[in-house]
Design a protein around this motif. Structure first.
Motif, PDB file in Angstrom:
ATOM      1  N   LEU A  98      38.959  15.341 -39.200  1.00  0.00           N
ATOM      2  CA  LEU A  98      39.248  14.187 -38.349  1.00  0.00           C
ATOM      3  C   LEU A  98      40.628  14.312 -37.715  1.00  0.00           C
ATOM      4  CD1 LEU A  98      38.252  11.405 -37.370  1.00  0.00           C
ATOM      5  CD2 LEU A  98      39.239  10.409 -39.446  1.00  0.00           C
ATOM      6  N   LYS A  99      41.589  14.724 -38.509  1.00  0.00           N
ATOM      7  CA  LYS A  99      42.977  14.841 -38.025  1.00  0.00           C
ATOM      8  C   LYS A  99      43.104  15.885 -36.924  1.00  0.00           C
ATOM      9  CE  LYS A  99      47.674  15.792 -39.750  1.00  0.00           C
ATOM     10  NZ  LYS A  99      48.481  16.125 -40.950  1.00  0.00           N
ATOM     11  N   TYR A 100      42.424  17.019 -37.103  1.00  0.00           N
ATOM     12  CA  TYR A 100      42.568  18.132 -36.153  1.00  0.00           C
ATOM     13  C   TYR A 100      41.392  18.233 -35.180  1.00  0.00           C
ATOM     14  CZ  TYR A 100      46.297  19.479 -39.344  1.00  0.00           C
ATOM     15  OH  TYR A 100      47.442  19.480 -40.127  1.00  0.00           O
ATOM     16  N   LYS A 101      40.527  17.215 -35.158  1.00  0.00           N
ATOM     17  CA  LYS A 101      39.403  17.139 -34.226  1.00  0.00           C
ATOM     18  C   LYS A 101      38.501  18.365 -34.329  1.00  0.00           C
ATOM     19  CE  LYS A 101      39.975  14.761 -30.446  1.00  0.00           C
ATOM     20  NZ  LYS A 101      40.382  14.225 -29.130  1.00  0.00           N
ATOM     21  N   LEU A 102      37.987  18.580 -35.549  1.00  0.00           N
ATOM     22  CA  LEU A 102      37.124  19.722 -35.821  1.00  0.00           C
ATOM     23  C   LEU A 102      35.707  19.251 -36.125  1.00  0.00           C
ATOM     24  CD1 LEU A 102      39.525  21.797 -38.115  1.00  0.00           C
ATOM     25  CD2 LEU A 102      39.117  22.091 -35.662  1.00  0.00           C
ATOM     26  N   ILE A 103      34.727  20.047 -35.721  1.00  0.00           N
ATOM     27  CA  ILE A 103      33.316  19.705 -35.907  1.00  0.00           C
ATOM     28  C   ILE A 103      32.749  20.512 -37.058  1.00  0.00           C
ATOM     29  CG2 ILE A 103      31.037  19.649 -34.833  1.00  0.00           C
ATOM     30  CD1 ILE A 103      32.440  19.664 -32.100  1.00  0.00           C
ATOM     31  N   GLY A 125      21.337  15.755 -34.719  1.00  0.00           N
ATOM     32  CA  GLY A 125      22.751  15.533 -34.410  1.00  0.00           C
ATOM     33  C   GLY A 125      23.162  16.130 -33.077  1.00  0.00           C
ATOM     34  N   LEU A 126      22.180  16.584 -32.286  1.00  0.00           N
ATOM     35  CA  LEU A 126      22.477  17.282 -31.034  1.00  0.00           C
ATOM     36  C   LEU A 126      23.252  16.410 -30.046  1.00  0.00           C
ATOM     37  CD1 LEU A 126      22.119  19.691 -29.080  1.00  0.00           C
ATOM     38  CD2 LEU A 126      19.900  18.702 -28.433  1.00  0.00           C
ATOM     39  N   LEU A 127      22.843  15.141 -29.897  1.00  0.00           N
ATOM     40  CA  LEU A 127      23.492  14.280 -28.906  1.00  0.00           C
ATOM     41  C   LEU A 127      24.905  13.921 -29.346  1.00  0.00           C
ATOM     42  CD1 LEU A 127      20.529  11.937 -27.876  1.00  0.00           C
ATOM     43  CD2 LEU A 127      21.178  14.189 -26.996  1.00  0.00           C
ATOM     44  N   LEU A 173      30.962  14.943 -29.208  1.00  0.00           N
ATOM     45  CA  LEU A 173      32.212  15.416 -29.812  1.00  0.00           C
ATOM     46  C   LEU A 173      32.843  16.516 -28.958  1.00  0.00           C
ATOM     47  CD1 LEU A 173      31.192  15.541 -33.596  1.00  0.00           C
ATOM     48  CD2 LEU A 173      32.757  13.915 -32.516  1.00  0.00           C
ATOM     49  N   LEU A 174      32.033  17.428 -28.435  1.00  0.00           N
ATOM     50  CA  LEU A 174      32.564  18.493 -27.579  1.00  0.00           C
ATOM     51  C   LEU A 174      33.253  17.922 -26.349  1.00  0.00           C
ATOM     52  CD1 LEU A 174      29.672  21.139 -27.670  1.00  0.00           C
ATOM     53  CD2 LEU A 174      31.896  21.280 -28.828  1.00  0.00           C
ATOM     54  N   VAL A 175      32.637  16.913 -25.739  1.00  0.00           N
ATOM     55  CA  VAL A 175      33.219  16.291 -24.540  1.00  0.00           C
ATOM     56  C   VAL A 175      34.548  15.621 -24.871  1.00  0.00           C
ATOM     57  CG1 VAL A 175      32.887  14.385 -22.905  1.00  0.00           C
ATOM     58  CG2 VAL A 175      31.064  16.019 -23.284  1.00  0.00           C
ATOM     59  N   TYR A 199      29.303  14.998 -20.098  1.00  0.00           N
ATOM     60  CA  TYR A 199      28.483  14.970 -21.316  1.00  0.00           C
ATOM     61  C   TYR A 199      27.137  15.654 -21.069  1.00  0.00           C
ATOM     62  CZ  TYR A 199      25.388  13.325 -24.979  1.00  0.00           C
ATOM     63  OH  TYR A 199      24.471  13.291 -25.989  1.00  0.00           O
ATOM     64  N   LEU A 200      26.477  15.277 -19.984  1.00  0.00           N
ATOM     65  CA  LEU A 200      25.154  15.837 -19.704  1.00  0.00           C
ATOM     66  C   LEU A 200      25.216  17.345 -19.475  1.00  0.00           C
ATOM     67  CD1 LEU A 200      23.802  12.971 -17.442  1.00  0.00           C
ATOM     68  CD2 LEU A 200      22.822  13.679 -19.635  1.00  0.00           C
ATOM     69  N   MET A 201      26.259  17.811 -18.801  1.00  0.00           N
ATOM     70  CA  MET A 201      26.357  19.248 -18.556  1.00  0.00           C
ATOM     71  C   MET A 201      26.731  20.010 -19.829  1.00  0.00           C
ATOM     72  SD  MET A 201      25.158  19.178 -15.718  1.00  0.00           S
ATOM     73  CE  MET A 201      25.019  20.953 -15.703  1.00  0.00           C
ATOM     74  N   THR A 202      27.484  19.359 -20.711  1.00  0.00           N
ATOM     75  CA  THR A 202      27.773  19.967 -22.008  1.00  0.00           C
ATOM     76  C   THR A 202      26.493  20.061 -22.831  1.00  0.00           C
ATOM     77  OG1 THR A 202      30.035  19.086 -22.001  1.00  0.00           O
ATOM     78  CG2 THR A 202      29.100  19.710 -24.140  1.00  0.00           C
TER      79      THR A 202
END
Length: 392
Positions: free
Chosen positions: A222-227, A239-241, A246-248, A302-305
């Motif tokens: 959470l702190k370092y914005k990791l998936i 969890g695809l959507l 998260l990527l966006v 988001y849609l293109m990601t």
């Protein structure tokens, strides 16, 4: 009860985090009514109190009450700019039969009457009327492994109050960064006391749990914005959507080598749960409505990601089905641009049309329509749009 084997899942909130929790629970949230029904100003701590009281009266066993997901993440790491939309409250309850499901539903709807303005005559207002006026959605799941229900109260800005009543739920998170739950019982006890204000002197102990498993690891993510996640094939939709969202939002995979394998699992589960392209479109459009309110400009990215992930990681579909899904996402992206009056540079747009089968015949030189024949109906051909600016 924490054990030596499980205590790595738990952590105590600091006083600073408790103060943020207090702000979240005491801030009034508007519940918007349909038609002529007035907007209800509801503090989360108040609706939790009246629902708990009603369930106890109806002899529904309550194990604990928790704050879940993005709201819990916001409280634990507000300094990192984490935000939340839905207020997700979980009542851990016993639901042994259909009767208890019905009792919970009626109790919540009747509780809403308490928040109507005093000038409203409540005598002729039924639970069904309150449902029609204030409930965004209702869900009930009753299987061998999962027994829970959800009542989501309407908010026009997307900040819905979601009351979830969970007897059992195998999978309670999608990714590590939304796996946190804050156990509220100690705070609620303070609110119900004579001196209902929280203070540092009370030495209040508030516990948070990571359903992902390792609290410290999840907090680092959470702190370092990791998936990171585990067994995405267990998540409805894979969890695809959420992953694309998260990527966006500039999250990065915690493990670059592992993420490609996880992406394939996500896509496979998504297409298992939503095999029809029309179902996929409805699901994506619903996700956009619920998660991008006030963020219209992010919808295209988001849609293109999402399209990029599906394009690179889908191995379970036939070529035709895969092209259908990619085209559907592309058209949604173009629709978003149109809604925002953003017209892409035509020099960077190429449309590919799939020709009719007979075009490959070298003897076919031109169209011939015999007079007196019925009009020809042209079936729409699938098409692909390539944009040099990232639409691939």
């Amino acid at each position: 009860m924490m054990t030596e084997d499980s205590d790595h899942r738990f952590s105590c909130l600091t006083w600073e985090q408790i103060k943020i929790l207090d702000q979240v629970l005491t801030e009034a949230i508007p519940i918007h009514g349909r038609g002529n029904f007035p907007t209800l100003e509801v503090k989360p701590k108040d609706i939790i109190h009246v629902v708990k009281e009603q369930l106890t009266k109806k002899q529904i066993v309550i194990r604990d009450i928790r704050l879940n997901g993005s709201t819990a993440s916001h409280i634990l790491a507000k300094q990192n700019g984490t935000s939340y939309k839905d207020l997700d409250i979980i009542f851990g309850v016993e639901l042994p039969s259909e009767h208890e499901f019905q009792v919970v539903k009626e109790a919540v709807l009747n509780c809403l009457l308490d928040f109507l303005p005093k000038c409203v005559n409540k005598e002729k207002i039924t639970a069904q009327t309150m449902k029609d006026a204030y409930v965004q959605k209702m869900v009930k799941v009753s299987t061998d492994h999962d027994r829970w229900s959800l009542i989501s109260l309407s908010n026009n800005s997307g900040k819905n109050v979601e009351l979830k009543f969970v007897n059992s739920l195998r999978r309670q998170f999608e990714f590590s960064v939304d796996s946190f739950q804050i156990i509220l019982d100690s705070v609620l006890n303070v609110y119900s006391g004579v001196d209902s204000k929280l203070s540092e002197d009370s030495q209040l102990s508030v516990i948070a749990e990571s359903m992902y498993g390792d609290f410290k690891e999840a907090m680092d993510h959470l702190k370092y914005k990791l998936i990171a996640t585990r067994n995405p094939e267990e998540i409805r939709g894979g969890g695809l959507l959420k992953y694309s969202n998260l990527l966006v939002r500039d999250f990065k995979p915690a493990d670059e080598a592992e993420i490609k394998s996880l992406e394939r699992y996500m896509c496979s589960r998504f297409f298992i749960d939503f095999p029809d392209v029309a179902e996929q479109q409805r699901k994506i459009e619903s996700y956009l409505r619920n998660h991008f309110i006030g963020e219209e400009k992010s919808k295209y990215d988001y849609l293109m990601t999402l399209r990029g992930v599906v394009n690179e990681s889908t191995v379970c579909l036939m070529g035709h089905e895969r092209r259908q899904t990619l085209n559907m996402i592309t058209i949604l992206a173009l629709k978003v641009l149109g809604e925002q009056n953003i017209i892409p540079n035509a020099a960077n747009v190429t449309c590919y049309y799939q020709p009719a089968p007979y075009i490959s015949d070298r003897n076919f030189n031109n169209y011939y329509i015999a007079h007196g024949q019925p009009p020809i109906l042209y079936q729409p051909f699938s098409f692909h749009v390539h944009m040099q600016s990232g639409m691939v």
